[in-house]
Design an enzyme around this catalytic site. Structure first.
Site, PDB file in Angstrom:
ATOM      1  N   HIS A 189       0.840  -1.133  -0.040  1.00 62.79           N
ATOM      2  CA  HIS A 189       0.225  -0.107   0.157  1.00 62.79           C
ATOM      3  C   HIS A 189       0.690   1.067   0.184  1.00 62.79           C
ATOM      4  O   HIS A 189       0.454   2.406  -0.828  1.00 62.79           O
ATOM      5  CB  HIS A 189      -1.215  -0.017   1.289  1.00 62.79           C
ATOM      6  N   ASP A 190       2.096   1.196   0.534  1.00 63.34           N
ATOM      7  CA  ASP A 190       2.681   2.936   0.354  1.00 63.34           C
ATOM      8  C   ASP A 190       4.205   2.153  -0.582  1.00 63.34           C
ATOM      9  O   ASP A 190       5.005   2.779  -0.193  1.00 63.34           O
ATOM     10  CB  ASP A 190       3.294   2.516   2.194  1.00 63.34           C
ATOM     11  N   LYS A 207       6.010   5.513  -1.538  1.00 68.41           N
ATOM     12  CA  LYS A 207       7.037   6.312  -0.652  1.00 68.41           C
ATOM     13  C   LYS A 207       8.393   5.853  -1.486  1.00 68.41           C
ATOM     14  O   LYS A 207       8.804   6.899  -1.039  1.00 68.41           O
ATOM     15  CB  LYS A 207       7.133   5.659   0.309  1.00 68.41           C
ATOM     16  N   HIS A 232       2.789   9.667  -2.369  1.00 64.61           N
ATOM     17  CA  HIS A 232       2.909   8.895  -1.909  1.00 64.61           C
ATOM     18  C   HIS A 232       1.470   7.527  -3.001  1.00 64.61           C
ATOM     19  O   HIS A 232       1.597   6.554  -3.349  1.00 64.61           O
ATOM     20  CB  HIS A 232       3.032   7.721  -0.821  1.00 64.61           C
ATOM     21  N   HIS A 244      -5.906   4.075   0.154  1.00 67.99           N
ATOM     22  CA  HIS A 244      -5.888   3.722   1.177  1.00 67.99           C
ATOM     23  C   HIS A 244      -5.920   5.090   2.678  1.00 67.99           C
ATOM     24  O   HIS A 244      -5.729   5.088   3.447  1.00 67.99           O
ATOM     25  CB  HIS A 244      -4.564   3.055   1.423  1.00 67.99           C
ATOM     26  N   HIS A 245      -5.972   6.508   1.592  1.00 65.98           N
ATOM     27  CA  HIS A 245      -5.858   7.304   2.226  1.00 65.98           C
ATOM     28  C   HIS A 245      -7.273   7.861   2.494  1.00 65.98           C
ATOM     29  O   HIS A 245      -7.444   9.727   2.843  1.00 65.98           O
ATOM     30  CB  HIS A 245      -4.418   8.292   2.479  1.00 65.98           C
ATOM     31  N   ASP A 276      -4.475  -0.575   8.817  1.00 59.60           N
ATOM     32  CA  ASP A 276      -2.715   0.108   8.115  1.00 59.60           C
ATOM     33  C   ASP A 276      -2.251   1.492  10.001  1.00 59.60           C
ATOM     34  O   ASP A 276      -1.562   1.386  10.060  1.00 59.60           O
ATOM     35  CB  ASP A 276      -2.574   1.061   6.869  1.00 59.60           C
TER      36      ASP A 276
HETATM   37  P1  C2E Z   1       2.251   6.295   8.417  1.00 64.75           P
HETATM   38  O1  C2E Z   1       3.121   6.471   9.795  1.00 64.75           O
HETATM   39  O2  C2E Z   1       2.008   4.808   8.022  1.00 64.75           O
HETATM   40  O3  C2E Z   1       0.866   6.267   8.820  1.00 64.75           O
HETATM   41  C1  C2E Z   1      -0.212   6.334   8.306  1.00 64.75           C
HETATM   42  C2  C2E Z   1      -1.453   6.954   8.971  1.00 64.75           C
HETATM   43  O4  C2E Z   1      -2.005   7.001   9.767  1.00 64.75           O
HETATM   44  C3  C2E Z   1      -1.645   8.123   9.241  1.00 64.75           C
HETATM   45  O5  C2E Z   1      -1.936   8.831   7.670  1.00 64.75           O
HETATM   46  C4  C2E Z   1      -2.313   8.554   9.966  1.00 64.75           C
HETATM   47  O6  C2E Z   1      -3.828   8.897   9.376  1.00 64.75           O
HETATM   48  C5  C2E Z   1      -2.874   7.262  11.162  1.00 64.75           C
HETATM   49  N1  C2E Z   1      -1.914   7.596  12.491  1.00 64.75           N
HETATM   50  C6  C2E Z   1      -0.496   7.804  12.295  1.00 64.75           C
HETATM   51  N2  C2E Z   1       0.312   8.383  13.863  1.00 64.75           N
HETATM   52  C7  C2E Z   1      -1.443   9.080  13.595  1.00 64.75           C
HETATM   53  C8  C2E Z   1      -1.071   9.254  14.863  1.00 64.75           C
HETATM   54  O7  C2E Z   1      -0.884   9.847  15.852  1.00 64.75           O
HETATM   55  N3  C2E Z   1      -2.375  10.261  15.331  1.00 64.75           N
HETATM   56  C9  C2E Z   1      -3.800   9.919  14.082  1.00 64.75           C
HETATM   57  N4  C2E Z   1      -4.579  10.563  14.604  1.00 64.75           N
HETATM   58  N5  C2E Z   1      -3.319   9.133  13.384  1.00 64.75           N
HETATM   59  C10 C2E Z   1      -1.648   8.335  13.114  1.00 64.75           C
HETATM   60  P2  C2E Z   1      -1.154  10.656   6.769  1.00 64.75           P
HETATM   61  O8  C2E Z   1      -1.661  10.721   8.109  1.00 64.75           O
HETATM   62  O9  C2E Z   1      -2.511  10.871   5.863  1.00 64.75           O
HETATM   63  O10 C2E Z   1      -0.022   9.645   6.614  1.00 64.75           O
HETATM   64  C11 C2E Z   1       0.508   9.462   5.720  1.00 64.75           C
HETATM   65  C12 C2E Z   1       2.272   9.194   6.015  1.00 64.75           C
HETATM   66  O11 C2E Z   1       2.620  10.843   6.144  1.00 64.75           O
HETATM   67  C13 C2E Z   1       2.325   9.021   7.281  1.00 64.75           C
HETATM   68  O12 C2E Z   1       2.135   7.319   7.069  1.00 64.75           O
HETATM   69  C14 C2E Z   1       3.490   9.235   7.153  1.00 64.75           C
HETATM   70  O13 C2E Z   1       4.629   8.457   6.761  1.00 64.75           O
HETATM   71  C15 C2E Z   1       3.864  10.528   6.732  1.00 64.75           C
HETATM   72  N6  C2E Z   1       3.043  11.494   8.202  1.00 64.75           N
HETATM   73  C16 C2E Z   1       2.201  11.620   8.575  1.00 64.75           C
HETATM   74  N7  C2E Z   1       2.721  12.720   9.864  1.00 64.75           N
HETATM   75  C17 C2E Z   1       4.648  12.591   9.695  1.00 64.75           C
HETATM   76  C18 C2E Z   1       5.065  13.813  10.572  1.00 64.75           C
HETATM   77  O14 C2E Z   1       3.986  14.545  11.565  1.00 64.75           O
HETATM   78  N8  C2E Z   1       6.006  13.383  10.023  1.00 64.75           N
HETATM   79  C19 C2E Z   1       6.639  12.658   9.304  1.00 64.75           C
HETATM   80  N9  C2E Z   1       7.816  12.463   9.815  1.00 64.75           N
HETATM   81  N10 C2E Z   1       5.971  11.756   8.882  1.00 64.75           N
HETATM   82  C20 C2E Z   1       4.335  12.209   8.898  1.00 64.75           C
HETATM   83 FE    FE Z   2      -0.206   5.481   3.872  1.00 67.00          FE
END
Ligand code: C2E
Ligand code: FE
Ligand code: SIN
Ligand code: SIN
Length: 386
Positions: free
Chosen positions: A229-230, A233, A258, A284-285, A313
């Site tokens: 799914h990712d 990236k 991504h 997936h988002h 996920d």
């Molecule tokens: P990921 O880390 O695999 O997270 C996938 C999804 O899990 C996120 O999609 C979000 O819906 C949920 N998620 C993960 N951590 C949290 C959290 O602490 N709180 C909440 N409420 N939901 C969470 P999203 O937001 O669309 O982000 C997609 C990807 O973008 C993430 O994949 C990550 O790789 C990156 N990302 C998102 N926010 C940040 C950030 O603040 N800093 C960094 N470095 N990367 C980020």
């Molecule tokens: Fe993703």
């Protein structure tokens, strides 16, 4: 019974056998049916199928009919079956106790009295011996050449089942491994424990897919497609992907690509599984209420497979540590997902996550253990099993 009736009986049994085989698709089931029918057709007391394990130099009983005691493994060369496995020649014996090849200790242990033995090799396409088909104690008289012909015919059939099953298995395994490795490459920069995350979210996706009512095959496809799914990236710069803090709006906009990138990489694939992975990667988002990305699809507009993977996920992302966030506790993660039912997530999928929470958490733990064990085994030789 005269010879003519005997032949007629055999023909009836063989015809019946064809029908049974056509209805069965698993290897174990097929071999058991062959052994059962063979026992009737040849009118013998016992019938077994042995398979050779070339890596261990052993052979083992795959099917054993008419025996209480299942002999599990023996070194190649031992006993009559072992002789056939080793030499690849058929053997017919009129009096087992007067044949040096016969392993008498087995009878001694089980209290059985073997008299006649007919054993033929199961040979693969390249002539290698895959196993042995053995029948013991014909109820009347000794084994004839005709008996041997019947046994050889069914042995050929069994061998092709065995070979097809293992070829299919190998192909499938190398294919799944390729997918899994692609997914790892895409994400290894992102997280230290990518492998763990992928395995767990893949397992959870499969469980949720079954739970929402998809068939076992569809659920399995989703399980094996979901780790990709990712994959998009790969195209996201390190400065964004590995940023330890919150992303700026510009950075997050870049990050969101991504989904589309992953979709582009996969959508024209020849393989059904990869195209499914592409649909998952793009969507997936998306969010159930229409506020997600990249397209803002709403409700049923989002493919079901993506609605399933989205829950798996995020659930796993929440309980995992990321460069930008710490790990949540299980109850917190579950509570968050439930609070988002109908907003971020499809309520029907969330409902199943709730109903199957115990099973899902157990499966995640199991994947963790398997993952650690695999790490340790990674460089060792692989065992092949049928
Ligand atoms: P990921 O880390 O695999 O997270 C996938 C999804 O899990 C996120 O999609 C979000 O819906 C949920 N998620 C993960 N951590 C949290 C959290 O602490 N709180 C909440 N409420 N939901 C969470 P999203 O937001 O669309 O982000 C997609 C990807 O973008 C993430 O994949 C990550 O790789 C990156 N990302 C998102 N926010 C940040 C950030 O603040 N800093 C960094 N470095 N990367 C980020
Ligand atoms: Fe993703
Ligand atoms: C058996 O009893 O099936 C094994 C005996 C043999 O193959 O020697
Ligand atoms: C695999 O390596 O078998 C695919 C991912 C998984 O479900 O473990």
């Amino acid at each position: 019974m005269g010879r003519r009736q005997e032949l007629e009986k055999r023909q009836t049994l063989l015809a019946n056998f064809g029908r049974l085989v056509a209805a069965e698709s698993g290897l174990d089931g097929l071999l058991t049916i062959i052994a059962q029918e063979l026992r009737k057709i040849l009118d013998v007391d016992r019938c077994s199928v042995f398979l050779v394990d070339p890596y261990k130099g052993e052979f083992w009983t795959k099917v054993a009919l008419g025996m209480e005691e299942k002999i599990l493994r023996m070194p190649l060369g031992q006993g009559v079956a072992g002789f056939v496995a080793k030499t690849g020649s058929a053997v017919s014996i009129r009096d087992a106790y007067r044949d040096a090849r016969f392993a008498q200790d087995i009878d001694r242990i089980t209290g059985y009295k073997t008299r006649t033995i007919l054993a033929v090799p199961l040979k693969g396409r390249d002539g290698q011996v895959l196993g042995v088909f053995e029948v013991l104690n014909k109820n009347r008289g000794c084994f004839t050449e005709e008996d041997e012909g019947v046994l050889r015919m069914l042995a050929t059939m069994a061998a092709s089942f065995i070979e097809n099953a293992s070829l299919y298995d190998e192909l499938r395994r190398s294919y799944l491994e390729t997918i899994y490795r692609m997914a790892l490459v895409a994400e290894f920069r992102d997280q230290q424990d990518t492998g763990r995350h992928l395995r767990r979210m893949s397992r959870v996706s499969g469980i949720l897919a079954l739970a929402v009512g998809l068939g076992p095959r569809e659920a399995e496809d989703i399980r094996y497609a979901s780790p990709l799914h990712d994959v998009g990236k790969v195209a996201i710069p390190d400065a964004i992907l590995r940023k330890p803090d919150k992303l700026s709006p510009e950075e997050f906009a870049e990050m969101k690509r991504h989904t589309v990138l992953g979709g582009q990489m996969l959508q024209n694939a020849e393989s059904r599984l990869l195209r499914l992975a592409g649909r998952i990667a793009i969507a997936h988002h998306e969010r159930y209420d229409g506020t997600g990305y990249p397209y803002g699809l709403k409700g049923e507009e989002i493919p079901l497979e993506a609605r399933i993977v989205s829950v798996a996920d995020v659930f796993d992302a929440l309980v995992s540590k990321r460069v930008y966030k710490g790990a949540w506790t299980l109850p917190d993660a579950l509570a968050h997902i439930q609070a988002e039912a109908g907003k971020h997530f499809d309520p029907a999928v969330v409902e199943q996550l709730k109903l199957h929470a115990d099973e899902i958490v157990a499966a995640m733990e199991e994947e963790d253990h398997r993952f650690s064990a695999d790490e340790q085994l990674a460089s060792r030789s692989q065992t092949r099993h049928i």
